[in-house]
Design an enzyme around this catalytic site. Sequence first.
Site: not given
Ligand code: CMC
Length: 457
Positions: A284, A324, A380
């Site tokens: 987050h 996201h 971010d």
């Molecule tokens: N790098 C590489 N792969 C990713 C990433 C990433 N940053 N984010 C998602 N994926 C992949 C993930 O491995 C999955 O792949 P597969 O379908 O092959 O298993 C797919 O994309 C879907 O990911 P998810 O984890 O199911 O997506 P989510 O909606 O649950 O997670 C997230 C959203 C923001 C937690 C995630 O994208 C992430 O961890 N990003 C990096 C951390 C980040 O930048 N966070 C800040 C978010 S914006 C500000 C805020 O809200 O605080």
Amino acid sequence: MSKTESKGTGAGDGALEIKDTRTGSTYSVPIMPPATEGDTAIRAMDLRPIKVEAGEFGLMTYDPAFMNTASCKSAITFIDGDKGILRYRGYPIEQLAEKASFLEVAWLLRNGELPTQAQYDDWTHQITFHTYVHENIKTFLSGFRYDAHPMSMLTSTVAALSSFYPNAKNIQDPEERHISIVRLLAKLPTLAAFCFRHVKGLPIIYPDNDLSYVENFLSMVARMSEPKYESNPVFTKALEVLFILHADHEQNCSTNAVRAVGSSHVDPFSAVAAGIAALYGPLHGGANEAVLHMIKEIGDVKNVAGFIEGVKGGKGNRLMGFGHRVYKSYDPRARIVKKLADDVFKVVGVDKDLEIALELERIALSDDYFVSRKLYPNVDFYTGLIYRSMAFPTDFFTVLFAVARTAGWLAQWEEMLNDKEQKIARPRQIYTGYGERAYSTSLDYSVATARKDAVRK
Ligand code: CMC
């Protein structure tokens, strides 16, 4: 709801016909009327009458991580994740970032309309008037170690504020709610700056109420021996815009935490402390800090391609600052932040970390792994680079996010309290543990103390 005719709680525009193949019964579940931007839903409680035997609990929905569950109705922030749209109370984020002030946005989020001049002046006066904190805060801040993470310190000090304002627990009293909201908005920059000074080993700088919200914050962070702090106007503008961009983001993890904790009717200082704790996590608000650590680990532009391959190889690394839950196209805040980074770097000069960030973005946006998963830069990705160029330490980045998000948390908290449909947040579970079994033990409680041979090494 009868088996053939719904008596669900929502007066719907249509209905969902459901056939339960276990019983052959059919059910009609009303679809709620589309909201402003077309959102539709069914009420989960309308599924409860679906059961096999009369005495059963009934059907629930299973939705870990709230992937498809609306926990509230809200009129504060609208996001269209596919189109990359973000609006506060209907106003596009791009317009607010360009023209509004942070305190104006804080008013807007809470009240639903832009303030008149008189309202704005009074609001600004009230918030400026309440910037000071009780001297005892300094005493317990001094108990933190020199290397304490400022987010741990901020979480604790905001929670502690509730002990200084015991009347804040009268949350049904609009006047108490108002003064708590003013105090939180006013004191967050002060507490954040106090945490900064503690970690740096610098003397506390008290608020200067001749300055604007952002200038005063920068003064408390950076002032040394000069009698009056004058901030760099580019930095002041950048921080004002970043505060606006971070002010709210509908039902994200920390806002959900504030609403959930606030739904127990605890005071707002405790609820906001819960929000700060949720924000701390690297998935987050902690992501801005994590982006900088990632860039440091990459070290050089020539290592970017290899790093991206590692991310795709599923070694557990994520490209921090990418992806996201809601945005499946470019995060509109990231677009504004990228432009802001250009302005700031014109003043402080481009460094090699920006080059690494640009190369990461370039490769990721053309790579099928990221494109097919709709992973774009989020807010971010570039904020950390701006904060660092303003000389904020990496572990302070999320604190800046928390100061701004307090405006949104409070607006959402008050909206939740005024929502007659809300109750204490209490999800259901699907129990997967043992069935009933009888207790028996062979433990000898008399030896369950520290073992004599357990000498600390
Ligand atoms: N790098 C590489 N792969 C990713 C990433 C990433 N940053 N984010 C998602 N994926 C992949 C993930 O491995 C999955 O792949 P597969 O379908 O092959 O298993 C797919 O994309 C879907 O990911 P998810 O984890 O199911 O997506 P989510 O909606 O649950 O997670 C997230 C959203 C923001 C937690 C995630 O994208 C992430 O961890 N990003 C990096 C951390 C980040 O930048 N966070 C800040 C978010 S914006 C500000 C805020 O809200 O605080």
